[in-house]
Each structure stands twice: as C-alpha cells, then as structure tokens.
Enzyme design. Structure first.
Site, PDB file in Angstrom:
ATOM      1  N   SER A  12       0.823  -1.205   0.000  1.00  0.00           N
ATOM      2  CA  SER A  12       0.000   0.000   0.000  1.00  0.00           C
ATOM      3  C   SER A  12       0.862   1.262   0.000  1.00  0.00           C
ATOM      4  CB  SER A  12      -0.949  -0.008   1.204  1.00  0.00           C
ATOM      5  OG  SER A  12      -0.211  -0.207   2.398  1.00  0.00           O
ATOM      6  N   GLY A  48      12.425  14.314  -0.849  1.00  0.00           N
ATOM      7  CA  GLY A  48      12.807  15.253  -1.910  1.00  0.00           C
ATOM      8  C   GLY A  48      11.666  15.600  -2.854  1.00  0.00           C
ATOM      9  N   GLU A 114      18.168  18.393  -7.281  1.00  0.00           N
ATOM     10  CA  GLU A 114      18.849  17.276  -6.611  1.00  0.00           C
ATOM     11  C   GLU A 114      20.011  16.793  -7.457  1.00  0.00           C
ATOM     12  OE1 GLU A 114      16.144  14.233  -5.198  1.00  0.00           O
ATOM     13  OE2 GLU A 114      14.855  15.720  -4.257  1.00  0.00           O
ATOM     14  N   HIS A 243      22.354   6.084  -0.075  1.00  0.00           N
ATOM     15  CA  HIS A 243      22.137   7.538  -0.067  1.00  0.00           C
ATOM     16  C   HIS A 243      23.313   8.186   0.650  1.00  0.00           C
ATOM     17  CE1 HIS A 243      20.393  11.473   0.313  1.00  0.00           C
ATOM     18  NE2 HIS A 243      19.342  11.090  -0.405  1.00  0.00           N
ATOM     19  N   ARG A 289      24.321  10.260  -7.247  1.00  0.00           N
ATOM     20  CA  ARG A 289      24.429   9.699  -5.896  1.00  0.00           C
ATOM     21  C   ARG A 289      25.565   8.701  -5.709  1.00  0.00           C
ATOM     22  NH1 ARG A 289      18.347   8.719  -4.044  1.00  0.00           N
ATOM     23  NH2 ARG A 289      18.111  10.971  -4.007  1.00  0.00           N
ATOM     24  N   HIS A 351      19.664   2.619   0.574  1.00  0.00           N
ATOM     25  CA  HIS A 351      18.490   3.464   0.369  1.00  0.00           C
ATOM     26  C   HIS A 351      17.506   2.886  -0.649  1.00  0.00           C
ATOM     27  CE1 HIS A 351      16.245   7.207   0.115  1.00  0.00           C
ATOM     28  NE2 HIS A 351      16.503   7.334  -1.175  1.00  0.00           N
ATOM     29  N   GLU A 375       9.285   0.091  -6.478  1.00  0.00           N
ATOM     30  CA  GLU A 375      10.683  -0.251  -6.197  1.00  0.00           C
ATOM     31  C   GLU A 375      10.981  -1.742  -6.366  1.00  0.00           C
ATOM     32  OE1 GLU A 375      12.238   1.774  -2.788  1.00  0.00           O
ATOM     33  OE2 GLU A 375      14.051   0.536  -2.750  1.00  0.00           O
ATOM     34  N   ARG A 386      20.060   4.993  -9.925  1.00  0.00           N
ATOM     35  CA  ARG A 386      18.840   5.779 -10.144  1.00  0.00           C
ATOM     36  C   ARG A 386      19.094   7.280  -9.981  1.00  0.00           C
ATOM     37  NH1 ARG A 386      14.688   7.692  -6.392  1.00  0.00           N
ATOM     38  NH2 ARG A 386      15.978   6.807  -4.746  1.00  0.00           N
TER      39      ARG A 386
HETATM   40  P1  FAD Z   1       6.521   1.180  -0.707  1.00  0.00           P
HETATM   41  O1  FAD Z   1       6.065   2.570  -0.632  1.00  0.00           O
HETATM   42  O2  FAD Z   1       7.687   0.800   0.105  1.00  0.00           O
HETATM   43  O3  FAD Z   1       5.303   0.238  -0.295  1.00  0.00           O
HETATM   44  C1  FAD Z   1       5.491  -1.144  -0.144  1.00  0.00           C
HETATM   45  C2  FAD Z   1       4.276  -1.716   0.520  1.00  0.00           C
HETATM   46  O4  FAD Z   1       4.308  -3.141   0.469  1.00  0.00           O
HETATM   47  C3  FAD Z   1       4.139  -1.372   1.993  1.00  0.00           C
HETATM   48  O5  FAD Z   1       2.789  -1.073   2.244  1.00  0.00           O
HETATM   49  C4  FAD Z   1       4.528  -2.663   2.700  1.00  0.00           C
HETATM   50  O6  FAD Z   1       3.978  -2.818   3.975  1.00  0.00           O
HETATM   51  C5  FAD Z   1       3.974  -3.678   1.723  1.00  0.00           C
HETATM   52  N1  FAD Z   1       4.548  -5.011   1.811  1.00  0.00           N
HETATM   53  C6  FAD Z   1       5.841  -5.377   1.617  1.00  0.00           C
HETATM   54  N2  FAD Z   1       5.956  -6.717   1.720  1.00  0.00           N
HETATM   55  C7  FAD Z   1       4.716  -7.209   1.973  1.00  0.00           C
HETATM   56  C8  FAD Z   1       4.192  -8.515   2.188  1.00  0.00           C
HETATM   57  N3  FAD Z   1       4.953  -9.610   2.204  1.00  0.00           N
HETATM   58  N4  FAD Z   1       2.861  -8.650   2.407  1.00  0.00           N
HETATM   59  C9  FAD Z   1       2.055  -7.564   2.445  1.00  0.00           C
HETATM   60  N5  FAD Z   1       2.509  -6.297   2.260  1.00  0.00           N
HETATM   61  C10 FAD Z   1       3.821  -6.134   2.022  1.00  0.00           C
HETATM   62  N6  FAD Z   1      11.939   8.448  -4.156  1.00  0.00           N
HETATM   63  C11 FAD Z   1      11.658   9.528  -4.903  1.00  0.00           C
HETATM   64  O7  FAD Z   1      11.370   9.414  -6.099  1.00  0.00           O
HETATM   65  N7  FAD Z   1      11.668  10.763  -4.328  1.00  0.00           N
HETATM   66  C12 FAD Z   1      11.966  10.955  -3.022  1.00  0.00           C
HETATM   67  O8  FAD Z   1      11.938  12.062  -2.542  1.00  0.00           O
HETATM   68  C13 FAD Z   1      12.280   9.823  -2.226  1.00  0.00           C
HETATM   69  N8  FAD Z   1      12.625   9.971  -0.926  1.00  0.00           N
HETATM   70  C14 FAD Z   1      12.823   8.845  -0.167  1.00  0.00           C
HETATM   71  C15 FAD Z   1      13.079   8.970   1.186  1.00  0.00           C
HETATM   72  C16 FAD Z   1      13.206   7.849   1.992  1.00  0.00           C
HETATM   73  C17 FAD Z   1      13.487   7.996   3.456  1.00  0.00           C
HETATM   74  C18 FAD Z   1      13.098   6.563   1.416  1.00  0.00           C
HETATM   75  C19 FAD Z   1      13.224   5.333   2.263  1.00  0.00           C
HETATM   76  C20 FAD Z   1      12.867   6.430   0.048  1.00  0.00           C
HETATM   77  C21 FAD Z   1      12.734   7.562  -0.745  1.00  0.00           C
HETATM   78  N9  FAD Z   1      12.491   7.450  -2.108  1.00  0.00           N
HETATM   79  C22 FAD Z   1      12.232   8.566  -2.847  1.00  0.00           C
HETATM   80  C23 FAD Z   1      12.258   6.156  -2.713  1.00  0.00           C
HETATM   81  C24 FAD Z   1      10.739   5.949  -2.820  1.00  0.00           C
HETATM   82  O9  FAD Z   1      10.116   6.511  -1.690  1.00  0.00           O
HETATM   83  C25 FAD Z   1      10.365   4.497  -2.905  1.00  0.00           C
HETATM   84  O10 FAD Z   1      11.144   3.866  -3.878  1.00  0.00           O
HETATM   85  C26 FAD Z   1       8.899   4.378  -3.289  1.00  0.00           C
HETATM   86  O11 FAD Z   1       8.097   5.081  -2.374  1.00  0.00           O
HETATM   87  C27 FAD Z   1       8.502   2.917  -3.335  1.00  0.00           C
HETATM   88  O12 FAD Z   1       7.114   2.854  -3.506  1.00  0.00           O
HETATM   89  P2  FAD Z   1       6.439   1.427  -3.591  1.00  0.00           P
HETATM   90  O13 FAD Z   1       4.981   1.655  -3.693  1.00  0.00           O
HETATM   91  O14 FAD Z   1       7.114   0.638  -4.622  1.00  0.00           O
HETATM   92  O15 FAD Z   1       6.800   0.719  -2.204  1.00  0.00           O
HETATM   93  C1  SIN Z   2      16.047  12.563  -1.098  1.00  0.00           C
HETATM   94  O1  SIN Z   2      15.175  13.355  -0.762  1.00  0.00           O
HETATM   95  O2  SIN Z   2      17.254  12.807  -1.035  1.00  0.00           O
HETATM   96  C2  SIN Z   2      15.638  11.220  -1.612  1.00  0.00           C
HETATM   97  C3  SIN Z   2      15.239  11.333  -3.006  1.00  0.00           C
HETATM   98  C4  SIN Z   2      15.241  10.012  -3.677  1.00  0.00           C
HETATM   99  O3  SIN Z   2      15.561   8.981  -3.080  1.00  0.00           O
HETATM  100  O4  SIN Z   2      14.936  10.007  -4.869  1.00  0.00           O
END
Ligand code: FAD
Ligand code: SIN
Length: 550
Positions: A12, A48, A114, A243, A289, A351, A375, A386
């Site tokens: 989610s 970011g 960035e 990171h 990065r 990261h 991701e 990336r």
């Molecule tokens: P997520 O948002 O991680 O969601 C994964 C979901 O899967 C969660 O709900 C989790 O509970 C669920 N899940 C996992 N395994 C299971 C399972 N076995 N069963 C049920 N549920 C499960 N990217 C940018 O582009 N810009 C930014 O500014 C940026 N800043 C970041 C800052 C931080 C601190 C971090 C950690 C990452 C950042 N990133 C950024 C990277 C980016 O946030 C993530 O790559 C992106 O949000 C991933 O989205 P997603 O929906 O793929 O996964």
């Molecule tokens: C950050 O805000 O530095 C994270 C951005 C990203 O992971 O893309």
C-alpha cells in the site's frame, strides 16, 4: 476458505495504491494486502519529491539525458523516454486527487534541485512529499467501494497453476499463470488463501538487508523473493543505492537528510572543514548519488573518521524551518542541532534497490497475470544508478500502464481465476530456540551484507558473504518447513533470499559500473548488459517455497 477477487495488490505504497485505484476505475473488485498499517511504506517517508518536466525552462530530452548519465550506460533509452514523457499527465491526476505541491510566492511550482539533475524539476511538498502523496491516495481508496484493504496481512507466497498441478500430482499446465496468494493474518496467525487472476506485486524495497538503511522496517524484499521462488527472472540486484547523506547517530537508525538540502546549496565538508566534492565530479556536491556516496566513503576511510559534515548554515533559520520542517525538527530533537548554526554529521546508508523483478513497460512479468511495479520492479529506467526522485515518477507511470494491461488481461482471460486453490497446510508447533535464532541470524545477515557487500566490493568479500548467507538459509529453512510461520521468520527468509540474489548478480558483473564498484574489476566493459538470476527449477528446490504443502 478462499477469498476471491478480480485483482490482488500486495503493498500500500504509491505503486500499489495507484494501481488499485486504476483497477477500481475499471470496475474490478480489488483487495489490497499490506503487512502493517496501510500508510506504513517507503512512500510515506519520501522527502525530496517527484522528478517531472513541468517548467518551460525544462524539456524531456534533458530529463532523459540526466537519467541516462546517472544510470551509467545501463538505462534502456526507450523505457526512459516513455516514462519521462508519461510523467506530466500522471502528475496532473495526482493534483486532481487533491495533492498540493509547494509553490513560490508567484504561484509557480517551487521546483527543487537534486544530484544529477541539470535543471530544477523536482515537485515537492516541503520535505514531506511522500506523506502528502500517501495521504491523498489513501483518502481516494477510502472513497472507493470496490477496494477492500487487508491490514496486518502478510503475503507469504504466490500460488501458480503450476504449483496447484504439482500439489495434485498432475502434469504442469502450459503456460503457467498466477492464481492467487497465501497470506498470513498477523493478528490471528491463520494463513488465508486469496484467489485472483491478476496479482500486482508492489512490495517496495529491500533496505533492511543492510545494517544501516533509510528504509522503514517493511522493506524486506518480500516481493523480489516471492517472484524469484515462482521462477520469475530478477534483474540487476547488485545495484543497491546508498544515499550519501543520512544523519549519523550512535544507534542503528538512519534518518535521511534529503538531497534537496544540497540542492539548496549545502556542501559536504571533511573533519578539517574542507569541501571535497569538486575533486570527484564537475557537479561537485550535486553529482549523481553513486559518486557522492563513494567520495564520502573514501574520505571517511582515508581520515579514519566516523562521518563527514553537511553545511547549510548560509540560510537563515526561518527559511530552513519552513523549507525543511521535518529535517530541521529531527536534527534538533535527536542531536540538539540548529541547522542554521550547526554542521550536520552525515554518513551513507542503503536506500534504494535499482534492480528487482524484471518487467516490461506495462508492468508485466514473465508469469502471465503477475505484475510488478514500484521499487520491487526493474524496468530499465534506473540502469546502474537511479537519478534522484525518479522512483516516485516510475511508480506512478508503471502503475497506470500496468492497470491498462491488467484490464485487457482480465477481459481476454475470463477463465483465469476459476482455479481450485489448495489450502495452506499448517504444521503447528514452535521451537523454543526459534526467537533467538531469528534475531541472531537477522543481525548476522545485515552485518555481513554491510561489511562485505557495501559501497566498494571485492570478489573475495562477495564469496565470503555468499558462504555466510547460504549457511543462514539452511538454518532458516528448517524453521520454515517444520513449524508455524511468523512474520519475522518470513521476513528473514526473504531477506536471506534477496541477499543471495544481490551477491549472485554482483559476482556476475565483471566490471565497475554505477553503484557496483569492485576493486577486482575497476574498469567498465565496452558493452553494458543487465545481470539476471532465475531460480534453477525453482519449483523443485526444497525449502524455497513451492513444490510442497507450502
Ligand atoms: P513502498 O512505498 O515501500 O510500499 C510497499 C508496501 O508493500 C508497503 O505497504 C509494505 O507494507 C507492503 N509489503 C511489503 N511486503 C509485503 C508482504 N509480504 N505482504 C504484504 N505487504 C507487504 N523516491 C523519490 O522518487 N523521491 C523521493 O523524494 C524519495 N525519498 C525517499 C526517502 C526515503 C526515506 C526513502 C526510504 C525512500 C525515498 N524514495 C524517494 C524512494 C521511494 O520513496 C520508494 O522507492 C517508493 O516510495 C517505493 O514505492 P512502492 O509503492 O514501490 O513501495
Ligand atoms: C532525497 O530526498 O534525497 C531522496 C530522493 C530520492 O531517493 O529520490
């Protein structure tokens, strides 16, 4: 009893929620399965922002060029082009959902800068972009009566038609396709069976495989491990993005200091107070990065210091409090720092996973009915490193495209989903040593990965890590196969699987490129190719999921 849906979405975060909304728009019945509370995701912590061409001063070619340059020769140009071009309409849809990006006094978007970007193009909501996105998407999910959210529901493994046939001692069907999921209800410890012709893996990242990471606890690589066990190819897992700037503290937590801080002029300094990035890249502190993380690593190793410093003291306190409220408050609360007066101690931490489940531009994996995006997936956008803020963009674009493809698949395959799924077999019982073994192995794995599979690698270190990881795998398999399953055990099993995949891909790559730097092969090969691991007869491999009652 089996629960039937048109579509199962695991996760989610931005990818899962966006895909679920798009499937509900097509009048499909959707279950979102998420292992903690619904907002808990990497998405919720993104700072970011989202990279997207929205300004008249910017253009698609320049976003493409920056992405390809950061990716160090391994990006798929056609994929980059499509994703970059698809960004603006997806951003418009997010705004329609109620998301309000930060603006300047003149009402234009306050575009952030960035590392690796040649223009200001990052849309953000101060330094809490992820939380704002997650909230807007969850509000829309709450308004839909076609989507059911299962919280504290842990997806254990995929169910394929192949697996069903083997359980019934029938020859495997051709082609194999997805049929559902086993899901642990974390609150009752019961394993539920979910059936659907379409499953979207949106499980996010793998950061917890390393001792120090910016990722929250959920990032245990479950989707990559599940897909691998189902025989789906996994690409480019050696490209783990560290990171450069996370807050240095004496505990294991690594709070992110956004690259946007350097975008607003912050510079890195060593313990002698000198800036050092200009010696490493023409863009200095705003280099891609991989370059910045390596430069910090080198600086720390040469000087023997535990961190370097980040300096943003040229801005007044009012500005810093308003532009970076979360970062300002956290540095003050955790270390008593005032960013307008004090230097910030920073270190790199794991990261982002640039590799993952191999998909095309429609988020389709090689297994019919199984989709992956966000991701967890590897589309070809990120290559070997990336570009900052391209992750949220990729998730938005691929979830949209995946929904179009999944809609067509459901119309074309009305028979899919009518499978009779075998129930999970609970073996019952617990071993008294289980907890201590899990927590010991959890720490051992993360430390081995940090020490041997970090920013700079050697073949010897990778092989040493592989031996450790395979020993841990044997121990953990015993618990998985002989006793009732629990979330920590399932996560550890997945982390071990992911660690093994990272090492396998790293050993395949006989060069240094992007985020994979090895002292044994310091140069780049003339032709850049993806690394790939596919489970060897995965279904038959005892202990790794399929091929038995589990
Ligand atoms: P997520 O948002 O991680 O969601 C994964 C979901 O899967 C969660 O709900 C989790 O509970 C669920 N899940 C996992 N395994 C299971 C399972 N076995 N069963 C049920 N549920 C499960 N990217 C940018 O582009 N810009 C930014 O500014 C940026 N800043 C970041 C800052 C931080 C601190 C971090 C950690 C990452 C950042 N990133 C950024 C990277 C980016 O946030 C993530 O790559 C992106 O949000 C991933 O989205 P997603 O929906 O793929 O996964
Ligand atoms: C950050 O805000 O530095 C994270 C951005 C990203 O992971 O893309």
């Amino acid at each position: 009893m089996t629960k039937h849906f048109d579509v199962l979405v695991v996760g989610s975060g931005i990818a899962g929620l966006w895909f679920a909304l798009k499937m509900a728009d097509q009048k499909k019945r959707v279950a979102i399965i998420t292992k903690k509370t619904r907002a808990e995701s990497n998405t919720n912590y993104a700072q970011g922002g989202i990279a997207c061409v929205t300004s008249g001063m910017d253009d698609f070619e320049s976003h493409l060029r920056d992405t390809m340059e950061a990716g160090d020769g391994l990006c798929n140009e056609a994929v980059v082009r499509e994703i970059v071009r698809d960004g603006p309409p997806r951003i418009a849809e997010l705004i329609d959902l109620g998301l309000q990006f930060s603006t300047t006094e003149t009402g234009d978007y306050d575009l952030g800068q960035e590392g690796g970007h040649s223009r200001r193009r990052i849309l953000h909501v101060k330094d809490m972009t992820g939380k704002a996105i997650e909230t807007a998407l969850l509000n829309a999910i709450n308004r839909s009566d076609r989507i059911e959210v299962f919280e504290h529901a842990f997806a254990i493994d995929l169910i394929t038609t192949d697996k069903i046939a083997r359980r019934a001692d029938r020859p495997p069907p051709s082609p194999n396709r997805i049929a559902g999921l086993y899901v642990l209800d974390v609150l009752t410890n019961a394993v539920m069976t979910f059936a659907a012709p379409v499953v979207m893996l949106a499980t996010g990242g793998i950061g917890q495989v390393y001792r120090f990471t910016t990722n929250p606890d959920i990032a245990t690589g479950d989707g990559v491990a599940m897909a691998y066990r189902a025989g789906v190819p996994i690409d480019n897992m050696e490209f783990i993005q560290f990171h450069p700037t996370t807050l240095y503290t004496l505990n294991n937590e690594r709070f992110l200091i956004s690259e946007a801080v350097r975008g607003e002029g912050a510079v890195l300094r060593n313990f002698a107070g000198e800036t050092f990035m200009a010696a490493h890249h023409p863009r200095a502190d705003l280099a891609p990065r991989d370059v910045v993380a390596r430069a910090i690593d080198t600086e720390m190793k040469q000087s023997g210091t535990p961190h370097v410093w980040l300096d943003i003291r040229h801005h007044p306190e009012d500005y810093l409090r308003s532009r970076f409220p979360t970062i300002f408050e956290t540095c003050e609360r955790v270390l008593g720092l005032n960013l307008a007066r004090d230097l910030i101690p920073v270190v790199p931490a794991a990261h982002y996973s640039c590799g993952g489940v191999s998909t095309n531009l429609s988020a389709e994996t090689r297994l019919p009915g199984l989709y992956a995006c966000g991701e967890v997936a590897c589309t070809g956008l990120h290559g070997a490193n990336r570009l900052a803020s391209n992750s949220l963009l990729e998730a938005l674009v691929l979830a949209h495209r995946g929904a179009a493809s999944a809609g067509e698949y459901l119309d074309y395959r009305p028979d899919a989903g009518a499978d009779d799924l075998p129930e999970w077999v609970d073996l019952g019982g617990n071993d008294p040593d289980e907890q201590v073994v899990i927590s010991h192995n959890w720490d051992e794995l993360r430390l081995a990965m940090w020490d041997y599979v970090g920013i700079v690698r050697t073949t010897k270190r990778l092989e040493r890590a592989r031996t450790r990881v395979r020993n841990l795998a044997r121990e953990v398999q015993e618990y998985y196969w002989n006793f009732s399953v629990k979330p920590k055990l399932l996560e550890l099993r997945n982390l071990i699987q992911v660690a093994d995949l990272i090492i396998e891909c790293a050993l395949q790559r006989k060069e240094s490129r992007g985020l994979h730097e090895t002292m044994d092969y310091p140069d780049k090969l003339p032709v850049a190719e993806n690394s790939r691991v596919t489970a060897p007869a995965a279904q038959e491999k005892p202990g790794w999921g399929n091929g038995s009652a589990r």
